[in-house]
Structure formats: structure tokens, C-alpha cells
Scaffold this active site. Structure first.
Site, PDB file in Angstrom:
ATOM      1  N   HIS A 248       0.834  -1.209   0.000  1.00 43.42           N
ATOM      2  CA  HIS A 248       0.000   0.000   0.000  1.00 43.42           C
ATOM      3  C   HIS A 248       0.874   1.267   0.000  1.00 43.42           C
ATOM      4  CE1 HIS A 248      -3.736   2.255   1.173  1.00 43.42           C
ATOM      5  NE2 HIS A 248      -2.837   3.085   1.669  1.00 43.42           N
ATOM      6  N   GLU A 249       1.801   1.338   0.945  1.00 42.45           N
ATOM      7  CA  GLU A 249       2.643   2.541   1.040  1.00 42.45           C
ATOM      8  C   GLU A 249       3.568   2.652  -0.171  1.00 42.45           C
ATOM      9  OE1 GLU A 249       1.580   4.637   3.065  1.00 42.45           O
ATOM     10  OE2 GLU A 249       0.392   3.244   4.282  1.00 42.45           O
ATOM     11  N   GLU A 278      -4.865   7.600  -2.970  1.00 43.25           N
ATOM     12  CA  GLU A 278      -5.372   6.289  -2.518  1.00 43.25           C
ATOM     13  C   GLU A 278      -5.615   5.364  -3.705  1.00 43.25           C
ATOM     14  OE1 GLU A 278      -5.672   4.833   0.501  1.00 43.25           O
ATOM     15  OE2 GLU A 278      -4.665   6.611   1.262  1.00 43.25           O
TER      16      GLU A 278
HETATM   17 ZN    ZN Z   1      -3.138   5.169   1.946  1.00 37.58          ZN
END
Ligand code: ZN
Length: 486
Positions: A248-249, A278
Site C-alpha cells: 500500500h505505502e 489512494e
Molecule cells: Zn493510503
């Protein structure tokens, strides 16, 4: 160039250190240091001198060039800063940091009453803040900050179209037999989790020459400059926290590392909005990072890192388990299908509170009722209910959750288009993500903040943002995984 973002980066370095290595004894002074830098930043952003410079450049604002986009972004930033009185800004900053400390204790002790008066004060301050803007809804002042160009009205109608189709999908999948996840309770040594986290970040293309990965409690990505974009991860008993937290990061970081170096330090030198950011973290975490072809390539390495725990677990079982749909009390632990219902609950409650239709005293009850009706979950305590996320207790009340679901919708729409790019789908079939990253860099990342989110989605995908791509992605993937017709 008149806009350097160095002061912002100074604050980021202090913040990164606070969330990774700062000893307890340094906390108080660090709060003061951060407060000082943010005051100087606000003063500079709202200074008449800067305003004059932006006015002088106004002739370029209609220009379709990069310079035109810089002037438009700069104007937004200056006008926003000028609307809010410095006293209100610093009262809100001080209140947020006081509230955060009390929230930590209130959550630990499951005591909503302790934080209630401070949360009421936060709502009052947030309303006063939004009174300084001319938007239609009090939440718009915050939505416009995080997801420029969007509003409570436009997001509500987008979410309504998603919700109508999503609720039956979630209920069908929740009624099916869940795959076995018991192997995740085996022993996964922390040092091996960290090593694998580095491996998987590298695998998706995170550049360690221009960043590093460290440990923290709640993972985040942070930018110091184009040459230094850092990620963090967490380790726990279940290794999927580290694996998917890191992917995710890394997705956030690929976006930042892919921005044209010429934009570094300008108002366009970072991602364009929370939602678009996002979209990249979730595209890499979920669409790529939970796909079978990705794990066909990387599962052998995972087993090598954890031979005892995974030696007898097949790739098929692992893949099914990391995609299981389950009733989760917590947003951050929920699957990619039901996740969006968690977000919509928060978004709707924020609007009701800011409209004055829901009192903070009634927030826990309203939360629990929505968890029951949307997800069929009884909430046993406020700690696992309306106290679970930090957002309402450390920043203005409103506009802080919609980006997660906007990101999911955008991720599927971007991916659908990227899939048609040269060599992308063939490479993905063998787990090679490099052509996908290349496509995203050329079409999305390189522009930084040049285009507003709506404009970027339209340019890249040829149509406005809608829930269609995301819903068909879910139907195809989960219909096949669960053998059901969605
Ligand atoms: Zn995020």
C-alpha cells in the site's frame, strides 16, 4: 521559482522522526517544534507579499501549460490560507493535539464520554472554519482541501450509485463459506517479515536509492523531496499486515517517485489529491497485490522467508485466504469489498453531524445502528466502534474519509485503461508489473498536481469517474473466487 516546499519538508522530517524513532522524552519539545514550523508556514502562505506575486502571475492562469497550472494551484493555496484567520488556525492546531492525547486514553479505556466534549468542540471549530468559505455544505471546505473540485453533493451521488450495487454483493459473499485462515496464526518471525517487506517493495518497483523503509505503528508514506520519498511498515503476529501495508505505502511512493523531477518544489510537486493518491496505494495493494498472477511469481520467495509456517500451504489456498470477505468491526482490517461500506458510514455521519442533524452525544448509537444495518455486525464497544479511527480526533471534523472510496473507484477505472496499454496485460499475466508501472508513470504519476482529480480521470480514462469499473472488477474477481453469480 518563488514556491519552494522546503519549509513543508522540514515539518515532514520532524514528523517522520516523531512517528518512527523519537524517544518518549522528546515528544513535548517535538510538538512545540512542529507548531513553530506550521505557524511560519501559515504566515508565509497568507502573506500579502506572496499574494501580490500570485496576482502578478495571474495573466498566466488560463494558460494550458505547466506554468498556468502552477499559478492556479498557488492561487488556491494562497486564497485558502487567507480566508482562515491565523487565530482560528492555531486554535484548531492546538485543539487537535490536545484531543489526540485524550483520544488515545479514551480508546484504550473504551470511554467515549471522556472525549465527547473535545469532539463537540472540534465540530464547533470545524463549522467556524467552514463559515469562512462560500461552499454549499459545511463539509465542502475540508473535502475541497483533500479532494479539490469535489463536494458533499457530488460524492454523495457517486456513493449512492455504488452502494445500491455493492450491498447485495457484500451480503452474498458474507453468506458464503469463508476460506481457512488458520495458518496465519502460526509463527512468522518479525525479522523475516521486515526482510520480506523490503523484498516486496522492491518487487513492485519502489526505488530504495530514493527512499527507505522503517517501522512504525500506523504505516504512512512521506515526501521530503523528489529524491527522498519514505515508506513505513508494521509487523505483528499476522504477516499480512506487513505485506499489504508495505505494498500500500509503496503504491503511494511509486506515485511520488514518478512525478516529473522538474516539478519538485513547485505547488505541483506532489500527488494531486487524497483520492488519486489512494487510487495508487489501493491499485498496487489490492488489484495487483492480491492477484493470483502476482503471487504465482512471488509466493516462492514468501515461502522461503517463512518455510515453517507456509511450507504446507499451497499458492491457491494462500490466494483465497488473502481475498476472504469477512465481517470486520474495523475498517483497516476489512476486505476490499466491504471496506467501502465502512467508509460510507463515516462519510454519512460526518455530513449529518456538520448539518446539525446528529448530536455528538448520539454518535455512538448512530454508528452502531449503521454497522448493524449495513454489515450485520453488533458493535461490542465504542473502542471498536466510533473511537477506532484517529481522523475525527486529530484534525478538523469532516472530509477525511471519502478519499479511500474515491481511490478504490479510481483505481479500477485507471487499471481498466492501463490494462489496454502496450505489453501491460501480457506482462501482468506472468506477474511482471514493470510495464504497468511505466504506463501509470507516463499517464498519471509524471503530472503530479498539474490536473485536478476529475480532470485527470477524464484525461486518462476518457470518461468521468463512476462506480462501474470497480463494480465489474469486484463481480469478475469475487464471482470466480467464490463460484457465485454476482
Ligand atoms: Zn493510503
Amino acid at each position: 521559482m518563488l514556491f519552494r516546499s522546503d519549509l513543508r519538508s522540514v515539518a515532514n522530517v520532524l514528523e517522520w522522526d516523531q512517528l518512527t524513532y523519537l524517544p518518549k522524552g522528546g515528544e513535548e519539545a517535538r510538538g512545540r517544534q512542529l507548531g513553530l514550523v506550521s505557524r511560519i508556514l501559515h504566515e508565509r502562505r497568507s502573506s500579502p507579499a506572496l499574494s501580490k506575486l500570485v496576482d502578478d502571475a495571474q495573466a498566466m492562469a488560463d494558460d494550458d501549460s505547466v506554468d498556468g497550472a502552477i499559478v492556479r494551484r498557488a492561487r488556491r493555496m494562497v486564497e485558502r490560507a487567507q480566508r482562515v484567520p491565523a487565530e482560528l488556525q492555531s486554535e484548531m492546531t492546538a485543539h487537535a493535539s490536545r484531543m489526540y492525547g485524550v483520544w488515545v486514553e479514551a480508546k484504550r479505556d473504551n470511554d467515549f464520554e471522556r472525549i465527547r466534549p473535545l469532539l463537540e468542540k472540534n465540530v464547533e471549530l470545524s463549522r467556524r472554519y467552514s463559515d469562512h468559505f462560500d461552499f454549499a455544505h459545511p463539509a465542502d471546505a475540508f473535502i475541497d482541501e483533500n479532494d479539490p473540485g469535489m463536494s458533499a453533493e457530488s460524492i454523495s451521488s457517486l456513493f449512492a450509485s455504488l452502494r445500491k450495487e455493492l450491498v447485495p454483493i457484500v451480503h452474498t459473499l458474507l453468506a458464503a463459506d469463508p476460506p481457512d485462515a488458520s495458518f496465519l496464526e502460526r509463527d512468522f518471525p518479525h525479522d523475516a517479515q521486515l526482510k520480506f517487506a523490503d523484498y516486496i517493495a522492491r518487487a513492485v518497483g519502489y526505488d530504495f536509492e530514493r527512499g527507505r523503509q522503517d517501522l512504525t505503528a500506523h504505516p504512512f508514506m512521506i515526501r521530503f523531496s523528489g529524491g527522498d520519498i519514505r515508506i513505513t511498515t508494521r509487523v505483528g503476529s499476522d504477516p499480512t499486515g506487513a505485506i499489504f501495508g508495505t505494498i500500500h505505502e509503496s503504491g503511494h511512493a511509486l506515485y511520488e517517485q514518478g512525478i516529473d523531477a522538474a516539478l519538485d518544489g513547485t505547488p505541483l510537486g506532489s500527488g494531486t489529491s487524497t483520492g488519486v493518491h489512494e487510487s495508487q496505494s489501493r491499485l498496487w495493494e489490492n488489484i495487483v497485490g492480491r492477484s493470483s498472477s502476482f503471487w504465482a511469481r512471488h509466493y516462492p520467495a514468501l515461502v522461503e522467508h517463512f518455510p515453517k509456517a507456509l511450507g504446507d500451504v499451497s499458492l491457491t489456498d494462500f490466494h483465497r485466504t488473502i481475498n476472504r470477505v469477512h465481517r470486520s468491526l474495523k475498517r483497516v482490517e476489512s476486505d476490499e469489498v466491504s471496506y467501502n461500506l465502512h467508509v460510507m458510514i463515516r462519510f454519512d455521519l460526518e455530513l449529518e453531524v456538520l448539518e446539525g442533524k446528529l448530536a455528538i452525544a448520539d454518535l455512538p448509537e448512530a454508528w452502531n445502528a449503521r454497522m448493524k444495518s449495513d454489515l450485520g455486525i453488533e458493535v461490542p464497544s465504542d473502542a471498536d466502534g466510533c473511537l477506532q479511527d484517529v481522523h475525527w480526533y486529530c484534525m478538523p471534523f469532516g472530509g477525511s474519509f471519502q478519499g479511500y472510496t474515491l481511490g478504490n473507484l479510481m483505481s479500477a477505472q485507471f487499471y481498466e485503461t492501463a490494462h489496454k496499454g502496450p505489453g501491460v496485460s501480457d506482462a501482468l499475466e506472468s506477474g511482471d508489473t514493470a510495464p504497468l508501472r511505466q504506463w501509470l508513470t507516463e499517464n498519471v504519476y509524471t503530472h503530479g498536481g498539474r490536473y485536478m482529480p476529475d480532470e485527470l480521470v477524464q484525461r486518462v480514462t476518457g470518461r468521468p469517474l463512476s462506480a462501474d469499473s470497480f463494480l465489474s472488477y469486484l463481480r469478475n474477481k469475487y464471482g470466480a473466487l467464490y463460484g457465485v453469480d454476482l
